[in-house]
Structures are given as C-alpha cells and as structure tokens.
Design a protein around this motif. Structure first.
Motif, PDB file in Angstrom:
ATOM      1  N   LEU A   1       0.831  -1.208   0.000  1.00 56.39           N
ATOM      2  CA  LEU A   1       0.000   0.000   0.000  1.00 56.39           C
ATOM      3  C   LEU A   1       0.863   1.254   0.000  1.00 56.39           C
ATOM      4  CD1 LEU A   1      -2.811  -1.036   2.518  1.00 56.39           C
ATOM      5  CD2 LEU A   1      -2.851  -1.113   0.025  1.00 56.39           C
ATOM      6  N   LEU A   2       1.950   1.255   0.740  1.00 55.92           N
ATOM      7  CA  LEU A   2       2.849   2.407   0.747  1.00 55.92           C
ATOM      8  C   LEU A   2       3.502   2.615  -0.620  1.00 55.92           C
ATOM      9  CD1 LEU A   2       4.516   1.776   4.213  1.00 55.92           C
ATOM     10  CD2 LEU A   2       3.097   3.750   3.636  1.00 55.92           C
ATOM     11  N   ALA A   3       3.770   1.504  -1.336  1.00 54.12           N
ATOM     12  CA  ALA A   3       4.408   1.613  -2.649  1.00 54.12           C
ATOM     13  C   ALA A   3       3.456   2.163  -3.708  1.00 54.12           C
ATOM     14  CB  ALA A   3       4.926   0.239  -3.076  1.00 54.12           C
ATOM     15  N   ARG A   4       2.162   2.131  -3.450  1.00 48.92           N
ATOM     16  CA  ARG A   4       1.207   2.646  -4.436  1.00 48.92           C
ATOM     17  C   ARG A   4       1.231   4.164  -4.532  1.00 48.92           C
ATOM     18  NH1 ARG A   4      -4.570  -0.177  -3.662  1.00 48.92           N
ATOM     19  NH2 ARG A   4      -5.019   1.407  -5.244  1.00 48.92           N
ATOM     20  N   ASN A   5       1.718   4.834  -3.523  1.00 49.84           N
ATOM     21  CA  ASN A   5       1.720   6.292  -3.548  1.00 49.84           C
ATOM     22  C   ASN A   5       2.776   6.813  -4.515  1.00 49.84           C
ATOM     23  OD1 ASN A   5       0.867   8.863  -2.745  1.00 49.84           O
ATOM     24  ND2 ASN A   5       2.494   9.013  -1.227  1.00 49.84           N
ATOM     25  N   TYR A   6       2.495   7.944  -5.102  1.00 48.21           N
ATOM     26  CA  TYR A   6       3.441   8.545  -6.044  1.00 48.21           C
ATOM     27  C   TYR A   6       3.254  10.067  -6.032  1.00 48.21           C
ATOM     28  CZ  TYR A   6      -0.696   8.658  -9.081  1.00 48.21           C
ATOM     29  OH  TYR A   6      -1.946   8.882  -9.582  1.00 48.21           O
ATOM     30  N   TYR A   7       4.220  10.724  -6.625  1.00 44.26           N
ATOM     31  CA  TYR A   7       4.153  12.181  -6.804  1.00 44.26           C
ATOM     32  C   TYR A   7       4.097  12.468  -8.302  1.00 44.26           C
ATOM     33  CZ  TYR A   7       5.656  17.031  -7.177  1.00 44.26           C
ATOM     34  OH  TYR A   7       5.741  18.365  -7.496  1.00 44.26           O
ATOM     35  N   ARG A   8       3.174  13.325  -8.704  1.00 45.65           N
ATOM     36  CA  ARG A   8       3.045  13.670 -10.116  1.00 45.65           C
ATOM     37  C   ARG A   8       3.406  15.135 -10.304  1.00 45.65           C
ATOM     38  NH1 ARG A   8      -2.149  12.821 -14.193  1.00 45.65           N
ATOM     39  NH2 ARG A   8      -0.931  13.026 -16.134  1.00 45.65           N
ATOM     40  N   ALA A   9       4.372  15.363 -11.167  1.00 46.53           N
ATOM     41  CA  ALA A   9       4.850  16.722 -11.404  1.00 46.53           C
ATOM     42  C   ALA A   9       3.831  17.525 -12.201  1.00 46.53           C
ATOM     43  CB  ALA A   9       6.181  16.673 -12.146  1.00 46.53           C
ATOM     44  N   LEU A  10       3.929  18.860 -12.078  1.00 46.23           N
ATOM     45  CA  LEU A  10       3.063  19.767 -12.821  1.00 46.23           C
ATOM     46  C   LEU A  10       3.786  20.270 -14.056  1.00 46.23           C
ATOM     47  CD1 LEU A  10       1.490  21.890  -9.945  1.00 46.23           C
ATOM     48  CD2 LEU A  10       0.498  19.934 -11.120  1.00 46.23           C
ATOM     49  N   GLY A  11       3.030  20.486 -15.108  1.00 41.08           N
ATOM     50  CA  GLY A  11       3.587  21.058 -16.321  1.00 41.08           C
ATOM     51  C   GLY A  11       3.542  22.567 -16.289  1.00 41.08           C
ATOM     52  N   GLU A  12       4.039  23.164 -17.352  1.00 41.89           N
ATOM     53  CA  GLU A  12       4.071  24.628 -17.409  1.00 41.89           C
ATOM     54  C   GLU A  12       2.673  25.239 -17.535  1.00 41.89           C
ATOM     55  OE1 GLU A  12       6.629  25.674 -20.587  1.00 41.89           O
ATOM     56  OE2 GLU A  12       8.461  24.920 -19.628  1.00 41.89           O
ATOM     57  N   ASN A  13       1.719  24.434 -17.898  1.00 40.74           N
ATOM     58  CA  ASN A  13       0.339  24.936 -17.991  1.00 40.74           C
ATOM     59  C   ASN A  13      -0.396  24.847 -16.662  1.00 40.74           C
ATOM     60  OD1 ASN A  13       0.132  22.190 -17.835  1.00 40.74           O
ATOM     61  ND2 ASN A  13      -1.249  21.965 -19.564  1.00 40.74           N
ATOM     62  N   GLY A  14       0.296  24.408 -15.619  1.00 43.75           N
ATOM     63  CA  GLY A  14      -0.323  24.339 -14.293  1.00 43.75           C
ATOM     64  C   GLY A  14      -1.097  23.065 -14.040  1.00 43.75           C
ATOM     65  N   ARG A  15      -1.142  22.171 -15.005  1.00 47.21           N
ATOM     66  CA  ARG A  15      -1.846  20.895 -14.819  1.00 47.21           C
ATOM     67  C   ARG A  15      -0.838  19.765 -14.726  1.00 47.21           C
ATOM     68  NH1 ARG A  15      -5.294  23.425 -18.614  1.00 47.21           N
ATOM     69  NH2 ARG A  15      -4.264  22.339 -20.348  1.00 47.21           N
ATOM     70  N   PRO A  16      -1.261  18.591 -14.275  1.00 43.07           N
ATOM     71  CA  PRO A  16      -0.321  17.473 -14.158  1.00 43.07           C
ATOM     72  C   PRO A  16       0.391  17.189 -15.472  1.00 43.07           C
ATOM     73  CG  PRO A  16      -2.362  16.949 -13.030  1.00 43.07           C
ATOM     74  CD  PRO A  16      -2.599  18.241 -13.739  1.00 43.07           C
ATOM     75  N   PHE A  17       1.660  16.893 -15.376  1.00 39.59           N
ATOM     76  CA  PHE A  17       2.486  16.656 -16.553  1.00 39.59           C
ATOM     77  C   PHE A  17       1.985  15.419 -17.300  1.00 39.59           C
ATOM     78  CE2 PHE A  17       6.088  14.628 -18.640  1.00 39.59           C
ATOM     79  CZ  PHE A  17       6.597  15.677 -19.393  1.00 39.59           C
ATOM     80  N   ASP A  18       1.955  15.505 -18.628  1.00 38.00           N
ATOM     81  CA  ASP A  18       1.509  14.391 -19.458  1.00 38.00           C
ATOM     82  C   ASP A  18       2.184  14.506 -20.814  1.00 38.00           C
ATOM     83  OD1 ASP A  18       0.282  12.325 -20.726  1.00 38.00           O
ATOM     84  OD2 ASP A  18      -1.772  13.010 -20.405  1.00 38.00           O
ATOM     85  N   ALA A  19       3.049  13.562 -21.126  1.00 41.64           N
ATOM     86  CA  ALA A  19       3.786  13.586 -22.385  1.00 41.64           C
ATOM     87  C   ALA A  19       3.298  12.524 -23.355  1.00 41.64           C
ATOM     88  CB  ALA A  19       5.276  13.377 -22.118  1.00 41.64           C
ATOM     89  N   PHE A  20       2.082  12.017 -23.155  1.00 38.90           N
ATOM     90  CA  PHE A  20       1.570  10.999 -24.074  1.00 38.90           C
ATOM     91  C   PHE A  20       1.398  11.555 -25.482  1.00 38.90           C
ATOM     92  CE2 PHE A  20      -2.031   8.813 -26.117  1.00 38.90           C
ATOM     93  CZ  PHE A  20      -1.497   7.540 -26.186  1.00 38.90           C
ATOM     94  N   TRP A  21       1.191  12.841 -25.600  1.00 37.66           N
ATOM     95  CA  TRP A  21       0.997  13.421 -26.925  1.00 37.66           C
ATOM     96  C   TRP A  21       2.230  13.203 -27.808  1.00 37.66           C
ATOM     97  CZ3 TRP A  21       4.123  17.311 -28.867  1.00 37.66           C
ATOM     98  CH2 TRP A  21       4.966  17.943 -27.961  1.00 37.66           C
ATOM     99  N   MET A  22       3.397  13.058 -27.209  1.00 39.78           N
ATOM    100  CA  MET A  22       4.603  12.810 -27.994  1.00 39.78           C
ATOM    101  C   MET A  22       4.568  11.403 -28.603  1.00 39.78           C
ATOM    102  SD  MET A  22       7.437  14.548 -25.459  1.00 39.78           S
ATOM    103  CE  MET A  22       8.752  14.321 -26.657  1.00 39.78           C
ATOM    104  N   ILE A  23       4.013  10.444 -27.866  1.00 34.08           N
ATOM    105  CA  ILE A  23       3.829   9.096 -28.419  1.00 34.08           C
ATOM    106  C   ILE A  23       2.752   9.115 -29.485  1.00 34.08           C
ATOM    107  CG2 ILE A  23       3.179   6.726 -27.853  1.00 34.08           C
ATOM    108  CD1 ILE A  23       4.305   7.157 -25.074  1.00 34.08           C
TER     109      ILE A  23
END
Length: 474
Positions: free
Chosen positions: A196-218
């Motif tokens: 359960l402790l390993a399930r936690n994560y930190y998600r960085a923010l992008g320059e637009n102020g929303r969570p970072f997401d680079a799927f568009w590059m794929i």
C-alpha cells in the motif's frame, strides 16, 4: 436465455449509422475486371488493413494511457519494469516521504535483526516518521487518501487500538518489536503495509499548471500515417466525384479528424482529456465494418435486445415462482369457508345460468343420440334376461318390447327434460337443488382430502411451472 421479446428496431441502427457515418463510401468497392483495376483494388485493400492495424495499436495505447494511473498498482505488482518505463510519460515518480518511510523501515528491521545500532533511537526515528506521515497525508496529492485509510485500518486491527496515530506508535514501540515478535511484525509490514505504501506517487506539474503528461509525444508518431491516408483518400474521392469539396469530405469523415489532435494536456485544454481520444474507436469500428469484420452499430442494438430479453425472462421467472408459492399455500377448505354470502350467491347464480343453458339449448340437441343409446342399452339388457326370453316365445306378448321400447325411452327422456325445466322455474326446486349442490360440494371435498387429489393437483401444477422456469433460464 430464451428470447421473449422482439428485437430492437433496425431503423434505430440505421439512423445511428447515418449520424456517425454520413459519408457515401460505406460499402467497399468490388474487385474490377481489368488487371490494372485489380492491382489498384488490392493496393487499396492493403492500405485499409494497414491503417486499421495502426488504428488498433493507437487505440490500445490510448486506452492504456487513459487507465494507467487507475491501474498503476496492478502494473507495479505484475510488471514493475513497465511502470519504470512509463512513469516518466505521466510525470510520475515515487513520493519522497513514503519512499523514505519504506526505506527507513527496511533499514530498521535489518539492524534490529542484526542487533546493530541503538534500538531505542531507531524506533524513535520511525515513530517520528510515522507522525509526519500521519499529519501530512502524502497520499492526498495523488488522490489515494483511501489507500492511506486502508493502512491505518490495518494497523488499528493489528495493534488492537482505536486511534490510527496511536497504532503507528504501538507498532514501532520497543514493547512490540521484541526479538520474539520481530519476524512476525516484519512479515506483517512486508505483506500488509509495504504494497500500500508503494502505491503512492508524486506527479509533477507542467508549465500549464496541470499534471504533466507527455503521451501526446507518443501519439504524435501516428499522426503522419493517418494524415497521409486522409489526404490521399480525400483526393481520390474528390477525383471520383463522390464529394464536391474538401469541406464535404471532412464532414463525412469527421471521425478521422480526431487523429490530427495529439492527446495530451498541452494540446487539448480540457483537463484530463483522454476521453476525447476514445472517439477514435468510432473510426476503428467504421474501418472494421468496411472490411467486413464487425458492424459496431449493431453491438448496442444486440446488447439492448439481450438486456431486454434478460430482464423479461427474470421477471417471468419471478412471477412463476410467486405462482408456485401461491399454489403451495392454497387451501381449498379454507377458501370455501371464507366465501362470503355474496360469493356463494354469485356462485349459485353461475351454476343456475349454465345449468339452464344446458337444459334449454344443449340437451335438446343431444336427445336423439341419448334416446338411441338408452334404447340400445335397454334392448341389450332385455336380451340378456332369461325371463324376457321366455316371454318372447309367447305369440302376442313376445314382440311388444321391441315395438314399444323406443317410444317408452323417448317418453322417459322427454319427461326428464321437462322435469328439469320445471325444476329451474320452481323456487322450491331451486332451493332443493342448491341444498343438493352444497351437499355434493362437501362430499367432493371430503373425497379430495381422502384421496389426496388436491395435493396431487398442486404437485402437478408446481412441476409444470418449474418446467417453464427451466425453459426461460436455459
């Protein structure tokens, strides 16, 4: 499951097809006769299959990306290498607080087992980390506060205390982590808390102020193939005269335009915009339909039809079960006793009405056949009688029976008919008939109870209803 209702109207799927696919190229062209035409036809078919393969791969990636964060803990358990490679795409990294907590716990257990270091200082450090973990709730940033609640609930039950904060303190106390209990407590931590402790994560923010997401590059890697197919196919369709302009072609193939919008937080300003990419499933379904694989338009129709049939059959089975229970509870004696005076009077009127119809309309039609049958039976009885055989030998009396027997039978039958008609008109006779009817009902009920006929009828009816239920459920 048997089909008990009609299918969903076909016009519904036709209207849906015209709405989703307004183009005029729904049917794949048959193979031409010329060699050049056949080569071009095969090339066109190969291009369709190639684009369909790319579209399926792209749709699979879209679905994977759309559900990745929700299913990440499963991937972490079964395919940790996939998580290591894909976490950077979503801007995901291990949370420093929970990761440091797990690493510190591992170090503490190792030192306690080896007898190294100051035990009191090690456990005091873990209690301090637990207090920080409890106060800051690092799971909330990833929307996993429910996971942290699971950790606290498991600790409460394990430590047998009501407070989650106190449960952390009890678990990391010298009194709990004694050498005799160390293996047991470490197993509990590794099996119940560490996943359960390993399930936690930190998600960085992008320059637009929303969570970072680079799927568009794929996703961007697929766009050149879809764009080339769209432009070439549009040019061919316009050349053949199927569409008057590019605007009309784009309107007819609107579902392919979605491929030109790479999915990602930076391109579509709609927050978590992965749902927009699911529209690509329409294009995939249309391509599969054109190639004769499946017709996605009929899938909702068939699903609705099966759902309606399932619901109807379940309701029918429920009603049949209720009928069976009503038959089991039915008591003929109690029903007869509970009949009110009005019910009995209504029943008597019903019997009188049908008896009158039998006497006035039905009986006259069968009197000739009845007379013939009675005459024949009487003649047979006389022929078997020794006395009648002796009288038959006398010269005058011998033939009287055959001569007057039909008239005698006819008179008897007519007399019975007239008597029954008069009985229906006479109030006293009607009362006597009612008394006779009540007596007959009581006698019939007594015989039914004696022979267990009522129970046999119940068993037959219940078995028949059970057969109908089995037919609906098979």
């Amino acid at each position: 499951m048997s089909s008990t209702t009609g299918p969903v109207p076909v016009s519904l799927s036709k209207k849906l097809a015209r709405t989703l696919f307004p183009g005029r190229d729904d049917d794949f062209r048959p193979m031409p006769q010329s060699l050049r035409g056949r080569l071009l036809w095969c090339l066109d078919l190969a291009s369709h299959w190639s684009i369909l393969f790319l579209a399926l791969v792209n749709l699979g990636l879209v679905l994977f990306d759309y559900t990745y964060l929700d299913l990440r803990h499963h991937y972490l358990t079964y395919t940790p290498h996939l998580v290591e490679r894909y976490d950077p795409v979503k801007g995901v990294s291990p949370h420093r607080l929970t990761q440091g907590y797990v690493e510190a716990a591992t170090t503490t257990f190792e030192k306690l087992r080896a007898g190294e270091g100051d035990t009191a200082a090690l456990l005091a450090d873990m209690r301090q980390r637990s207090q920080q973990l409890y106060q800051e709730d690092p799971f909330s940033g990833a929307g996993l506060s429910g996971v942290f609640e699971q950790i606290k609930n498991r600790l409460r039950r394990h430590a047998k205390v009501d407070s989650g904060k106190e449960a952390f303190m009890v678990f990391w106390s010298p009194k709990n982590l004694t050498p005799a209990r160390l293996d047991q407590e470490q197993a509990f931590f590794d099996q119940r808390l560490r996943p359960l402790l390993a399930r936690n994560y930190y998600r960085a923010l992008g320059e637009n102020g929303r969570p970072f997401d680079a799927f568009w590059m794929i996703d961007l890697l697929f766009i050149p193939f879809f764009a080339f197919d769209f432009l070439v196919r549009g040019a061919l369709e316009l050349r053949r005269g199927k569409y008057p302009s590019w605007k009309a072609f784009c309107y007819a193939r609107w579902y392919d335009l979605v491929y030109f919008v790479p999915l990602g937080q930076y391109v579509v300003p709609l927050g978590q915009s992965g749902w927009l990419h699911l529209v690509r499933g329409i294009s995939v379904g249309h391509r599969m339909r054109r190639l004769g694989l499946i017709n996605p338009i009929t899938i909702p129709q068939r699903a609705a039809e099966r759902g309606i049939n399932l619901a109807t059959d379940l309701v029918s089975v429920r009603l049949l079960s209720n009928y069976q229970e009503s038959i089991r509870r039915f008591d003929l004696d109690e029903t007869i006793r509970e009949l009110s005076a009005e019910d009995r009077e209504r029943f008597n009127r019903f019997v009188e009405l049908h008896l009158q119809a039998a006497v006035t309309r039905i009986l006259p039609q069968v009197i000739p056949d009845l007379q013939t049958m009675i005459t024949y039976s009487a003649q047979q009885a006389l022929n078997e009688s020794p006395t009648y055989q002796q009288l038959r030998a006398l010269p005058v009396v011998g033939g009287m029976a055959e001569r007057y027997l039909p008239d005698l039978v006819a008179e008897i039958v007519n007399g019975i008919q007239r008597g029954m008609g008069a009985a229906l008109e006479d109030p006293t006779q009607r009362d006597l008939s009612r008394q006779l009817g009540d007596k007959l009902v009581e006698l019939i009920l007594t015989e039914l109870r004696t022979l267990e006929t009522e129970q046999e009828i119940k068993r037959y009816l219940i078995a028949s209803l059970e057969q109908q239920k089995n037919k609906l459920l098979t």
